[in-house]
Write a protein that holds these residues in place. Structure first.
Motif, PDB file in Angstrom:
ATOM      1  N   HIS A 137       0.801  -1.227   0.000  1.00 31.81           N
ATOM      2  CA  HIS A 137       0.000   0.000   0.000  1.00 31.81           C
ATOM      3  C   HIS A 137       0.828   1.269   0.000  1.00 31.81           C
ATOM      4  O   HIS A 137       0.315   2.344  -0.278  1.00 31.81           O
ATOM      5  N   VAL A 138       2.084   1.170   0.391  1.00 31.98           N
ATOM      6  CA  VAL A 138       2.891   2.391   0.470  1.00 31.98           C
ATOM      7  C   VAL A 138       4.031   2.368  -0.550  1.00 31.98           C
ATOM      8  O   VAL A 138       4.062   3.173  -1.477  1.00 31.98           O
ATOM      9  N   PRO A 141       2.849   1.602  -4.574  1.00 25.49           N
ATOM     10  CA  PRO A 141       2.048   2.661  -5.204  1.00 25.49           C
ATOM     11  C   PRO A 141       2.762   4.017  -5.229  1.00 25.49           C
ATOM     12  O   PRO A 141       2.653   4.756  -6.203  1.00 25.49           O
ATOM     13  N   GLU A 142       3.482   4.334  -4.145  1.00 21.45           N
ATOM     14  CA  GLU A 142       4.127   5.643  -4.101  1.00 21.45           C
ATOM     15  C   GLU A 142       5.300   5.719  -5.087  1.00 21.45           C
ATOM     16  O   GLU A 142       5.626   6.776  -5.590  1.00 21.45           O
TER      17      GLU A 142
END
Lengths: 218, 369
Positions: A137-138, A141-142
């Protein structure tokens, strides 16, 4: 002018190149991203610390990157036979192309992953994310815009490398340019191949840039 | 930014189902002999030492200190983003030192946190950011949607769910941060310089929101800041941290009214007016003329009440001019000073009974305005 036969040949060569680059780029992504995640998270201070394995993998990655593609192509022939069952043709070129592109792409993706703000990782930890949640999630995607930018660079350099695949009889645009344009002094074929390659690379670069811009604009 | 108006009016409390489970008793933090040492190539740095603290359920607890005082480390040991090197951390009486990853994840769902730079995920929308704590906790999708709506409503961001954080103002980003921290319904909210990156107006709005949430949900708030104004605005109790040690602690009015430590006084400095230069220049140590006026400072440290009628009665018909006044009301206590111009013969002993401290600043000509 180009004969109908030559047009057919060029068409075939284009699809050979597209197949070689496409399949090996797919493999490079499938293997390169996990490799990049491993390199980032297993280092000292990472959240799956394994410093020794990290160093070892880093060395292997560097090793593959040090070998010129034309040498790798030949040196990998036994491995290629093992994996692809043949040492001639498009599939025989895909194996060394993928082997060469994976570490290249992994290093580029690694840089993007490292640039993710540590504050975001801290925030994710503070809301109860487990380590894999953070990767999913981090980190990924980032880092995605950077990873896509890196993928574009990888594909472009693979299009270049695929010109050498003629050495194992894989065909492709580069092979046509060498055999007809160079060895048979057919300047027209040479120029047409160059034009197609420029067009192909431009399309890849443009699509990559567009995707990155779209992601960054949100 | 809509500022204060974006906060839900007080009357809307009943509209928030989350408030139904308000007034919790859980949410205490206890630190015992806490120490933290960083080891680096340059040697050891003692960031914290010998910290004993008791944070009560439902209070707003402030930790203030200059930069490098150890505030950040102190806050982060509470949800174990930092591991203390000595001492114990008890959250609701449970020692958090030995817990495994699963326990840590459970702890962090009880302890929310917001950050100076908001730390929102840029690749996710406001909704997805707020939903993430629930998603990784495996909460069913329908419940996530409902709780995210509640959280966004609570912070005044209804309708902003589909926006990406880069399109929001600083104040709105912090509201998303607060919603994300609250969506797991924590007992404790840690605020890491939560308003330091915001302009004064937005700071005020965010502080009011935090106070509102604290009252409504009965949540314990622990905040660190380097600005005394933040402490004055919303805290119940405060500790002053200086070089990794507790310099002083107490109710906010007490620490403001009678600061005992040099670090506290230094932090209070920006909030205080000094004697204006034009007056200071003409100040004399002794009266030269019977017509001169005496400048007297009455200090209020939270016990005495600045009673102007009594003041006038004591001074009687003599001159009584208010030169400067700075009285703050903190937690119902009057804190600050009055500077008066009086006749040199004014009854100082009686005046002293009116204030917590009395001091003669000097003498000026009566003509001085």
């Amino acid at each position: 002018m180009l004969t109908a036969q030559m047009v057919d040949r060029l068409q075939q060569a284009f699809w050979d190149t597209a197949l070689m680059v496409g399949v090996s780029a797919g493999i490079a992504v499938a293997l390169g991203i996990p490799l990049a995640v491993f390199l980032v998270t297993s280092g000292p201070g990472g959240f799956f610390p394994a410093p020794r394995l990290n160093r070892l993998v880093g060395m292997v990655v560097n090793g593959f990157r040090a070998v010129p593609f034309i040498v790798l192509l030949v040196a990998l022939i036994p491995f290629t036979r093992l994996v692809a069952g043949t040492t001639i043709g498009v599939w025989a070129a895909i194996v060394p192309l993928a082997v060469s592109a994976t570490p290249f792409f992994a290093r580029i993706a690694e840089v993007s992953l490292r640039e993710v703000d540590p504050g975001l990782v801290e925030a994710a930890q503070s809301i109860g994310c487990r380590r894999w949640d953070i990767v999913r999630h981090v980190l990924l995607p980032e880092a995605l815009p950077g990873i896509i930018g890196g993928f574009t660079i990888t594909v472009v350099s693979m299009i270049g490398a695929s010109a050498m695949a003629g050495a194992v009889g894989a065909g492709g645009l580069g092979d046509v340019a060498i055999r007809y344009g160079y060895q048979r002094f057919d300047t027209t074929v040479m120029l047409v191949v160059i034009a197609i390659l420029i067009l192909l690379v431009s399309v890849v670069q443009f699509s990559g840039d567009y995707a990155v811009r779209r992601l960054k604009a949100r | 930014m809509a500022g204060a108006s974006a906060i839900l009016p007080r009357g809307a409390v009943g509209a928030i189902p989350a408030a139904a489970e308000a007034v919790r008793t859980a949410g205490t933090v206890r630190l015992e002999g806490l120490g933290k040492t960083y080891r680096s190539a340059a040697g050891e740095v003692q960031a914290l030492q010998g910290i004993d603290l008791d944070i009560r359920a439902g209070e707003i607890f402030g930790i203030i200190g200059r930069s490098g005082a150890g505030k950040s480390s102190l806050l982060r040991v509470i949800n174990r983003l930092e591991q203390p090197t000595s001492g114990r951390v008890l959250v609701d009486g449970q020692d958090i030192a030995g817990i495994n990853e699963a326990g840590l994840v459970a702890l962090r769902r009880r302890v929310g946190m917001i950050f100076q730079h908001f730390n929102l995920l840029s690749a996710k929308t406001v909704r997805e950011n707020v939903a993430l704590p629930l998603r990784v906790a495996g909460v069913p999708t329908a419940e996530i949607a409902q709780r995210v709506d509640q959280a966004l409503e609570l912070v005044g961001l209804t309708g902003k769910g589909g926006t990406y954080p880069s399109r929001l103002s600083g104040g709105q980003k912090q509201r998303v941060g607060i919603a994300r921290a609250l969506v797991s319904r924590p007992e404790i909210l840690l605020c890491d310089e939560a308003t330091s990156a915001l302009d004064p107006e937005t700071t005020g709005a965010i502080l009011r929101l935090l106070k509102d949430i604290n009252r409504r949900l009965g949540l314990t708030v622990v905040l660190i800041t380097h600005e005394m104004s933040v402490i004055r605005e919303i805290c119940d109790r405060v500790v002053v941290l200086e070089r990794g040690e507790l310099a002083e602690q107490g109710p906010v009015w007490q620490v403001f009214g009678a600061p005992r430590h040099a670090a506290t006084r230094a932090l209070l400095q920006p909030l205080q007016h000094s004697l204006p230069e034009d007056l200071a220049d003409r100040l004399r140590d002794n009266p030269r003329d019977p017509q001169d006026q005496m400048l007297v400072e009455l200090g209020f440290a939270g016990k005495a009440v600045p009673d102007l009628a009594r003041l006038a009665a004591i001074v009687g018909p003599g001159p009584l001019r208010l030169v400067l006044s700075q009285i703050d009301r903190i937690q119902g206590h009057a804190i600050g000073q009055l500077v008066l111009a009086l006749a040199p013969s004014a009854p100082l002993e009686q005046l002293a009974g009116l204030a917590d401290s009395t001091r003669i600043i000097g003498y000026v000509d009566s003509a001085d305005g």
